[in-house]
Write a protein that holds these residues in place. Structure first.
Motif, PDB file in Angstrom:
ATOM      1  N   ALA A 140      56.264  46.269  51.884  1.00 25.99           N
ATOM      2  CA  ALA A 140      55.593  44.852  51.732  1.00 25.99           C
ATOM      3  C   ALA A 140      54.225  45.145  50.617  1.00 25.99           C
ATOM      4  O   ALA A 140      53.868  44.376  49.732  1.00 25.99           O
ATOM      5  CB  ALA A 140      54.762  44.769  53.033  1.00 25.99           C
ATOM      6  N   VAL A 141      53.729  46.412  50.541  1.00 30.46           N
ATOM      7  CA  VAL A 141      52.787  46.748  49.615  1.00 30.46           C
ATOM      8  C   VAL A 141      53.399  46.852  47.974  1.00 30.46           C
ATOM      9  O   VAL A 141      52.800  46.406  47.051  1.00 30.46           O
ATOM     10  CB  VAL A 141      51.895  48.169  50.002  1.00 30.46           C
ATOM     11  CG1 VAL A 141      50.986  48.486  48.528  1.00 30.46           C
ATOM     12  CG2 VAL A 141      51.300  47.801  51.002  1.00 30.46           C
ATOM     13  N   ALA A 142      54.655  47.245  48.127  1.00 29.98           N
ATOM     14  CA  ALA A 142      55.240  47.473  46.876  1.00 29.98           C
ATOM     15  C   ALA A 142      55.535  45.781  46.128  1.00 29.98           C
ATOM     16  O   ALA A 142      55.651  45.671  44.962  1.00 29.98           O
ATOM     17  CB  ALA A 142      56.655  48.090  46.986  1.00 29.98           C
ATOM     18  N   ALA A 143      55.927  44.982  47.207  1.00 25.11           N
ATOM     19  CA  ALA A 143      56.139  43.601  46.810  1.00 25.11           C
ATOM     20  C   ALA A 143      54.945  42.819  46.159  1.00 25.11           C
ATOM     21  O   ALA A 143      54.885  42.264  45.174  1.00 25.11           O
ATOM     22  CB  ALA A 143      56.537  42.737  48.148  1.00 25.11           C
ATOM     23  N   LEU A 144      53.743  43.482  46.848  1.00 24.88           N
ATOM     24  CA  LEU A 144      52.604  42.893  46.492  1.00 24.88           C
ATOM     25  C   LEU A 144      52.157  43.500  45.045  1.00 24.88           C
ATOM     26  O   LEU A 144      51.577  42.791  44.178  1.00 24.88           O
ATOM     27  CB  LEU A 144      51.498  43.421  47.542  1.00 24.88           C
ATOM     28  CG  LEU A 144      50.025  43.045  47.078  1.00 24.88           C
ATOM     29  CD1 LEU A 144      49.582  41.606  47.541  1.00 24.88           C
ATOM     30  CD2 LEU A 144      49.102  43.953  47.921  1.00 24.88           C
ATOM     31  N   ASP A 145      52.628  44.705  44.773  1.00 24.52           N
ATOM     32  CA  ASP A 145      52.316  45.309  43.478  1.00 24.52           C
ATOM     33  C   ASP A 145      53.057  44.794  42.375  1.00 24.52           C
ATOM     34  O   ASP A 145      52.704  44.389  41.297  1.00 24.52           O
ATOM     35  CB  ASP A 145      52.683  46.628  43.480  1.00 24.52           C
ATOM     36  CG  ASP A 145      51.330  47.457  44.261  1.00 24.52           C
ATOM     37  OD1 ASP A 145      50.561  46.994  44.480  1.00 24.52           O
ATOM     38  OD2 ASP A 145      51.676  48.680  44.770  1.00 24.52           O
ATOM     39  N   ARG A 146      54.344  44.402  42.891  1.00 25.51           N
ATOM     40  CA  ARG A 146      55.294  43.615  41.825  1.00 25.51           C
ATOM     41  C   ARG A 146      54.804  42.198  41.615  1.00 25.51           C
ATOM     42  O   ARG A 146      54.354  41.719  40.383  1.00 25.51           O
ATOM     43  CB  ARG A 146      56.710  43.485  42.330  1.00 25.51           C
ATOM     44  CG  ARG A 146      57.342  44.810  42.470  1.00 25.51           C
ATOM     45  CD  ARG A 146      58.899  44.574  42.631  1.00 25.51           C
ATOM     46  NE  ARG A 146      59.384  43.948  44.002  1.00 25.51           N
ATOM     47  CZ  ARG A 146      59.358  44.604  45.030  1.00 25.51           C
ATOM     48  NH1 ARG A 146      59.234  46.193  45.160  1.00 25.51           N
ATOM     49  NH2 ARG A 146      59.660  44.146  46.212  1.00 25.51           N
TER      50      ARG A 146
END
Length: 372
Positions: A355-361
């Protein structure tokens, strides 16, 4: 996110929680080892070892846990005022070497005068934070000074203070700092590598992060250099309905165990952090999407007692909402402590990383320059 995502768990000296009365010996070395190993197996980055004026020594418990693990780091709670900062600096530097660079110190100044007095501390709230300010500054100086130094302050005086052993980590052991009062925020702005606070609402968390960053800037530090750690109690199940049913059972068990103490006032009357959790609870049993406040209200919010309730993916989404505000470290512990730690490793940690990786992308895409 500016800082890499980290997960911190929490171990204790014997099995217990709000729904499990303490059992067995006051210090169970086998349980400490198993509990630490469970967090390492689950993929946590660190584990908190808490402090209380009547509990076994946190640094020695951490040393035992470190001897029974190989990778996981430690966040050892430490209350200034009961030993000299020169001695504390040597103790933590020694632990850093023995654990091969896995030490961190969590400065907790204390919000309960009655507990402070159990260790002979009769300073008031403002004086305790003034002492912590001087104390942490001295820790850093002992850890980094290549020459003996003299110091004459309000609370400490030394001549030729020096430590032959320096931390293995450079420039020094990471400093976590907690406390939500104005004087605590001011002190954190000067000293915290990571500012740790409890599971507030998103609006409260946004306010806390703003205040700490403003304090850091006032102290001449880069506000972006400070990490933020949020502590919350995930309650997970395979479906949202099942997770809320589990939450209901937790609350009923607490009601059963506390009896006429259910819903009584905070055991930390000077803790602004506790007051903020109770403020969130007063506005409703569920805040934001799934921040559950009823346990905090039931036990007086004397610790991190707000929860996020749902499936692992739903709770991960809520954690990502905090990450969007600047939180990069999550301190999570369950009401079934050892079993939940293992479950978090299987489900919540990977879901939150996604979820956080998606936010960063998404954030990276918004920063990309437009091409004609």
């Amino acid at each position: 996110m500016t800082h890499p995502l980290q997960f911190i768990g929490m171990i204790s000296h014997r099995a217990s929680s709000e729904i499990h009365p303490p059992s067995g010996p006051i210090l169970d070395p086998g349980y400490v080892a198993r509990f630490a190993q469970a967090h390492e197996q689950a993929g946590f980055d660190r584990i908190l070892v808490a402090w209380h004026s009547t509990s076994p020594d946190a640094l020695l418990v951490a040393g035992h846990a470190a001897a029974n693990t190989t990778r996981i780091g430690f966040m050892v709670a430490h209350r200034p005022g009961f030993i000299a900062p020169t001695l504390a600096a040597r103790q933590f530097a020694t632990f850093d070497h023995l654990s091969q660079g896995r030490a961190a110190i969590h400065i907790i100044t204390g919000g309960n005068p009655a507990e402070q007095k159990q260790d002979g501390d009769f300073l008031d709230h403002a004086q305790r934070y003034a002492r912590s300010d001087e104390y942490v500054g001295l820790l850093r100086r002992v850890w980094t000074s290549e020459q003996p130094f003299d110091h004459e302050g309000v609370y400490y005086r030394f001549e030729r203070a020096f430590s032959e052993i320096k931390p293995l980590q450079k420039p020094h052991i990471p400093v976590f700092f907690g406390g939500s009062s104005d004087v605590a925020i001011e002190t954190a702005g000067r000293h915290a590598d990571t500012y740790a606070f409890w599971g507030e609402t998103l609006d409260q968390a946004r306010d806390t992060i703003f205040r700490v960053r403003a304090s850091a800037a006032k102290a001449g530090r880069d506000p972006a250099s400070i990490r933020f750690s949020l502590s919350v109690r995930p309650v997970l199940a395979g479906t949202e309905d099942a997770a809320w049913a589990r939450a209901g059972r937790i609350l009923e068990r607490i009601r059963e165990l506390r009896g006429n103490r259910f819903g009584k006032g905070s055991p930390k009357p000077e803790s602004i952090g506790s007051a903020r959790l109770l403020e969130a609870a007063a506005a409703g049993p569920v805040r934001d999407k799934r921040l559950w406040t009823e346990v905090a209200a039931a036990v007086g919010a004397g610790a991190n007692t707000t929860a996020l309730v749902g499936t692992p993916e739903q709770v991960a989404e809520s954690l990502a909402d905090y990450a969007a505000l600047g939180v990069s470290t999550f301190l999570i512990r369950g009401f079934d402590p050892l079993e939940d730690a293992l479950d978090y490793g299987r489900t919540l940690l990977p879901a939150t990383r996604r979820a956080v990786a998606a936010l960063d992308r998404v954030a990276d895409r918004t920063k990309e320059p437009e091409h004609a």
